[in-house]
Design an enzyme around this catalytic site. Sequence first.
Site, mmCIF file in Angstrom:
data_model
loop_
_atom_site.group_PDB
_atom_site.id
_atom_site.type_symbol
_atom_site.label_atom_id
_atom_site.label_comp_id
_atom_site.label_asym_id
_atom_site.label_seq_id
_atom_site.Cartn_x
_atom_site.Cartn_y
_atom_site.Cartn_z
ATOM 1 C CG ASP A 15 -8.860 6.725 8.746
ATOM 2 O OD1 ASP A 15 -9.321 6.597 9.886
ATOM 3 O OD2 ASP A 15 -8.525 7.824 8.269
ATOM 4 C CD GLU A 57 -9.857 10.160 10.776
ATOM 5 O OE1 GLU A 57 -10.270 10.402 9.609
ATOM 6 O OE2 GLU A 57 -9.183 9.150 11.053
ATOM 7 C CG HIS A 76 -2.203 0.762 0.980
ATOM 8 N ND1 HIS A 76 -3.236 0.265 0.209
ATOM 9 C CD2 HIS A 76 -2.622 1.972 1.403
ATOM 10 C CE1 HIS A 76 -4.229 1.136 0.186
ATOM 11 N NE2 HIS A 76 -3.878 2.184 0.902
#
Length: 576
Positions: free
Chosen positions: A206, A322, A136
Amino acid sequence: MYQTKTKTKTKTKVKTKTFFCVVCWCCLNYLAIKLAEKELLSMASKLLLTFAICRLIVTVGLTMDPTELLRLGVYGQLSVDPSDVQTASLDFGMLSRADPWAVLHPASADDITRVVKAAYESEAHGFTVSARGHGHSINGQAQTSNGVVIQMSSSRGRRLGSSTPAALRPHVYEKERYVDVWGGELWIDVLRSTLEHGLAPKSWTDYLYLSVGGTLSNAGISGQAFHQGPQITNVHELDVVTGKGELLTCSEEQNSGLFHAVLGGLGQFGIITRARISLEPAPKRVRWIRVLYSDFSTFTRDQEYLISLHELPASQKFDYVEGFVIVDEGLINNWRSSFFSPRNPVKITSLGTDGGVLYCLEITKNYDESTADTTDQEVESLLKKLNFIQSSVFTTDLLYVDFLDRVHKAELKLRSKGLWEVPHPWLNLFIPKSRIADFDKGVFKGILGNKTGGPILIYPMNKHKWDNRSSVVTPDEDVFYLVAFLRSALDNGEEMQSLEYLNHQNREILKFCDEAGIKAKQYLPHYTTQEEWVDHFGDKWGQFYQRKMEFDPRYILATGQRIFKPSFQSSSNMAL
C-alpha cells in the site's frame, strides 16, 4: 598497587591513540582532497575508511585486528557521522533505539560483500551487519548496536564513480517483461522507471516508499495479492550477499535453496542487492470504489466471493480487494477523506451498525482507453452481486500511478501536522478464515472499545498464491485474512492514544487469540523469546534453522530480528 598502575597505563594509551587519530583526521582529510583533485578518489576512500576504523577502535572499543578492515577497499562511504548514526539507530516504529558503530553507504554490491566477509572472517572479536532500506520497520529489525548498518536506500553511493549510477538504476527489459533493480531501490522509483516503458510490477504494497529488499524480505502484500500473490511470488532472480560474504545469483534453477530462503526470510540468510521483478502492461486509470457494511458476516462473505474470481478474465473481476474496520466515527470522515465529504459526513449511528462497528469494502477496476467504454458495465455487474448498504457507494476515478501512491499523500498531510514521526505500535496478523468471525467478536466488538488510534485493514488472500518453499509462515487454511492495526501513539494527554495503552491493547489481542485457540501468525513478526520464534515457524523451524546454518553460520545478519545471537557473543545460537 599493581592494578592501579595497569589502569593508569591503559588510560594513557587511550589518550595517546585519541590524540593520534585527531591529528590523522586532519592529515587524511587534506590528503583526500588532494587525491580527489588528481582523480584518485578510490585511494582517498580507502584512507578515509582507515581513519574511520581507527576511530572505532578508540571510541567504541573495537578489539578486532584493524588490518582486516583496512583491506576492505570499499568505494562507498563508511560513516561515523553522528547524523548518519542517529538515522540508522531509529526506525518508523520509534519503539527502540540502537546506535551502530558505523553506517556504510555502499557504491555497489562489492562493498557489501567486503564488509560482510570481514565480519564473517573476523576471528575472536566480530561484528554484526544489518541492512536498512527506508527504515520502515517497527521494532528495530534493521538495527544493531554491535556492528555496521548498511544503508541500502542511500543516494550517496550513486554519486561515487562514473560507472556506478548506471549499475544501480532500474533496467527494464520490455520484451521479457521484467526489471532488474538495486535492493535498496524504493518501489515508487521502480514504478516510475517501468511506467516509462508502459509496464509495471504486478503486486504491490500500500505504501511505495519502501525498499525492494525490505519488502521481499517479508512478503510484500496489498489488495492485488488475492490473484497476483505477494511480491515474493513475482520475482525471477536475486543477487544476494550471504552471511559468509559471498555474492551469489539465485533463482528457481540456480541456488534455489538460497532463493527460497531469502524470500520472506527476514534478512536472516543474506542481503538482497539485486532483484529481477516480473512486469505486466500498466493500466492508465483506476476506478476506485468503497461500499459500507454493518454486518460482518455479509462483509466477509462478499470479500471471499470476490477473491474466488481470481482465475476469471479481467473483465469479470476486480483488480484489487481490501477493506477496513471502522469503530471510531472520526475515522470514517477523516482517514483518506477523499471519499467522504465533510459537508455530508457519514454517521455510524445512522447506518444500523452491528455493535457500533462498520466495515468498508475497498475495490478497484483498472482500465485504459481500449476498455473505458465497458468499465461502467463491468463494475455495475460485479456490484450487483454484493450485499452492501445501497446508499453507501463512494466512487472516484484517478490515474493508476496516483492510486498506487495514495498513502504518500496521506503521509504528507500527517507530516504537515507533526503526526508522522511518532511511535507506531503496529500489529499485523494473519487470521484463518474459519476464525475471522470469532476475531471480530472478541477484538473489533470487544477489546477495541470505540477508539482505534489509526486504520485497521482487513482483507482475505488465497493461500495457493503463496509459494510454500519461501520462509514466510501463513495459516494452514486455503483462505486467510490480513488484519493490520496501523496505529499511531500520541502524547496529547488522551490515555487511549498513548503508547502504553496501545501496547497493552496489542498484548490483549495476542492473548485473546492464544486463549481462543485462534492460530494467528504475525506478519512482520516480532518476538523476544526462543519459544515464541519456534512456535511462529512451526513445522518450518527445522528448515529455517538449517538454512541459517548454511548461509549465515556465525549469525551475523539482521540481529535486530532477535532470532539468533551472534556466535561471538554467546555459545547459544537462539534468541533471548
